[in-house]
Design a protein around this motif. Structure first.
Motif, PDB file in Angstrom:
ATOM      1  N   THR A  46     -14.130 -28.258 -21.030  1.00  0.00           N
ATOM      2  CA  THR A  46     -14.636 -26.893 -20.977  1.00  0.00           C
ATOM      3  C   THR A  46     -14.362 -26.336 -19.580  1.00  0.00           C
ATOM      4  N   GLU A  47     -14.527 -25.041 -19.410  1.00  0.00           N
ATOM      5  CA  GLU A  47     -14.321 -24.434 -18.099  1.00  0.00           C
ATOM      6  C   GLU A  47     -15.314 -24.972 -17.083  1.00  0.00           C
ATOM      7  N   GLU A  48     -16.541 -25.209 -17.516  1.00  0.00           N
ATOM      8  CA  GLU A  48     -17.551 -25.759 -16.606  1.00  0.00           C
ATOM      9  C   GLU A  48     -17.190 -27.168 -16.166  1.00  0.00           C
ATOM     10  N   GLN A  49     -16.666 -27.954 -17.090  1.00  0.00           N
ATOM     11  CA  GLN A  49     -16.241 -29.312 -16.733  1.00  0.00           C
ATOM     12  C   GLN A  49     -15.095 -29.271 -15.732  1.00  0.00           C
ATOM     13  N   LYS A  50     -14.166 -28.367 -15.928  1.00  0.00           N
ATOM     14  CA  LYS A  50     -13.039 -28.239 -14.995  1.00  0.00           C
ATOM     15  C   LYS A  50     -13.535 -27.886 -13.595  1.00  0.00           C
ATOM     16  N   LYS A  51     -14.496 -27.001 -13.513  1.00  0.00           N
ATOM     17  CA  LYS A  51     -15.053 -26.613 -12.217  1.00  0.00           C
ATOM     18  C   LYS A  51     -15.712 -27.804 -11.530  1.00  0.00           C
ATOM     19  N   GLU A  52     -16.438 -28.602 -12.302  1.00  0.00           N
ATOM     20  CA  GLU A  52     -17.115 -29.772 -11.748  1.00  0.00           C
ATOM     21  C   GLU A  52     -16.094 -30.814 -11.287  1.00  0.00           C
ATOM     22  N   TYR A  53     -15.094 -31.048 -12.091  1.00  0.00           N
ATOM     23  CA  TYR A  53     -14.046 -31.994 -11.713  1.00  0.00           C
ATOM     24  C   TYR A  53     -13.324 -31.533 -10.443  1.00  0.00           C
ATOM     25  N   THR A  54     -13.049 -30.247 -10.369  1.00  0.00           N
ATOM     26  CA  THR A  54     -12.370 -29.697  -9.191  1.00  0.00           C
ATOM     27  C   THR A  54     -13.194 -29.924  -7.932  1.00  0.00           C
ATOM     28  N   ALA A  55     -14.477 -29.609  -8.008  1.00  0.00           N
ATOM     29  CA  ALA A  55     -15.360 -29.778  -6.848  1.00  0.00           C
ATOM     30  C   ALA A  55     -15.435 -31.235  -6.413  1.00  0.00           C
ATOM     31  N   ARG A  56     -15.519 -32.140  -7.368  1.00  0.00           N
ATOM     32  CA  ARG A  56     -15.635 -33.562  -7.034  1.00  0.00           C
ATOM     33  C   ARG A  56     -14.327 -34.110  -6.468  1.00  0.00           C
ATOM     34  N   ALA A  57     -13.199 -33.699  -7.036  1.00  0.00           N
ATOM     35  CA  ALA A  57     -11.904 -34.172  -6.539  1.00  0.00           C
ATOM     36  C   ALA A  57     -11.668 -33.698  -5.108  1.00  0.00           C
ATOM     37  N   CYS A  58     -11.972 -32.443  -4.848  1.00  0.00           N
ATOM     38  CA  CYS A  58     -11.784 -31.904  -3.501  1.00  0.00           C
ATOM     39  C   CYS A  58     -12.717 -32.587  -2.506  1.00  0.00           C
ATOM     40  N   ALA A  59     -13.955 -32.846  -2.926  1.00  0.00           N
ATOM     41  CA  ALA A  59     -14.903 -33.544  -2.067  1.00  0.00           C
ATOM     42  C   ALA A  59     -14.406 -34.950  -1.754  1.00  0.00           C
ATOM     43  N   CYS A  60     -13.795 -35.595  -2.737  1.00  0.00           N
ATOM     44  CA  CYS A  60     -13.238 -36.931  -2.545  1.00  0.00           C
ATOM     45  C   CYS A  60     -12.134 -36.891  -1.490  1.00  0.00           C
ATOM     46  N   GLU A 190      -6.518 -31.506  -0.740  1.00  0.00           N
ATOM     47  CA  GLU A 190      -7.691 -31.291   0.118  1.00  0.00           C
ATOM     48  C   GLU A 190      -7.706 -32.305   1.269  1.00  0.00           C
ATOM     49  N   PHE A 191      -7.284 -33.522   0.979  1.00  0.00           N
ATOM     50  CA  PHE A 191      -7.167 -34.569   2.000  1.00  0.00           C
ATOM     51  C   PHE A 191      -6.209 -34.117   3.101  1.00  0.00           C
ATOM     52  N   ALA A 192      -5.043 -33.591   2.705  1.00  0.00           N
ATOM     53  CA  ALA A 192      -4.044 -33.132   3.677  1.00  0.00           C
ATOM     54  C   ALA A 192      -4.572 -31.954   4.491  1.00  0.00           C
TER      55      ALA A 192
END
Length: 236
Positions: A46-60, A190-192
């Motif tokens: 879902t769009e909400e899941q994509k937003k959550e995944y994006t936030a977590r990946a960038c935080a990682c 995000e790491f770079a």
């Protein structure tokens, strides 16, 4: 791998300055939408899941960069690569058939950045006077940093978020889980960004680097990014 497949030819070639200026306006979630645009399992979320995944990946990505900055204070990216026992090399020409390759990581310890794309990018930045909006960026360093994240992933594959987070494709008794491939690319970008201290997402370089090889393909990619980010619809 920091590479981009050649796009379908656009009906229009956009000025590089215009494209870079517009792309610099995009935020984390919009780049996440672009990343999911090429995710094979995109329809599963879902769009909400994509937003959550994006936030977590960038935080990682940010977290892993900060760990290295603490471990190797004041060291440049190439120095960190060497200190970690990795091989960072810079041959001149990219290869790859239907793909334009800017940089790549090969397990377990080889990172390549292709000098030809760096030289082309620096020349275009100079000619288009993009230093004003990009700042004094080091293209080579950004590309090495991106691939360094993938080396970190390999070393931490049993614990790092981008490798352990999976989606269940179907349930027991034939349960099968799959990685979400775009999380790795989002985190690497995000790491770079964090490791090099630039103010924009390295995703901007997708278009800039492609422009040095094929202006039409870069323009088509630019349109695709804006479409994925919800900025505009693709013109027919």
């Amino acid at each position: 791998m920091f590479r981009r497949k050649k796009q379908e030819i656009s009906q229009k070639i956009f000025p590089l300055e215009e494209m870079v200026s517009e792309l610099l306006k995009l935020g984390e979630q919009q780049w996440g939408s672009y990343a999911f645009y090429h995710e094979p399992l995109e329809r599963k979320f879902t769009e909400e899941q994509k937003k959550e995944y994006t936030a977590r990946a960038c935080a990682c990505g940010r977290e892993e960069a900060r760990k290295l900055m603490t471990q190797f204070p004041g060291r440049k990216v190439r120095d960190i690569i060497k200190d970690m026992g990795l091989k960072g090399e810079m041959p001149d020409l990219p290869t790859g058939g239907g793909h334009v390759i800017f940089a790549q990581y090969t397990e377990p310890d080889q990172i390549l950045v292709f000098g030809d794309c760096v030289k082309k990018a620096e020349k275009m930045i100079e000619e288009a006077n993009l230093w004003n909006c990009l700042g004094k960026v080091n293209i080579e360093e950004i590309l090495f940093a991106h691939e360094l994240f993938h080396a970190v992933e390999f070393q931490k594959k049993r614990e790092i978020y981008t490798q352990t987070e999976k989606i269940e494709l179907w349930r027991k008794p034939f349960s099968n889980k799959s990685k979400i491939l775009c999380l790795s690319e989002m985190a690497a970008m995000e790491f770079a960004k964090e490791l090099t201290g630039i103010s924009f997402s390295p995703y901007v370089l997708d278009v800039l680097l492609m422009y040095g090889y094929e202006k039409e393909a870069a323009s088509a990619l630019y349109e695709e990014i804006l479409e994925a980010a919800g900025i505009r619809e693709r013109e027919e």
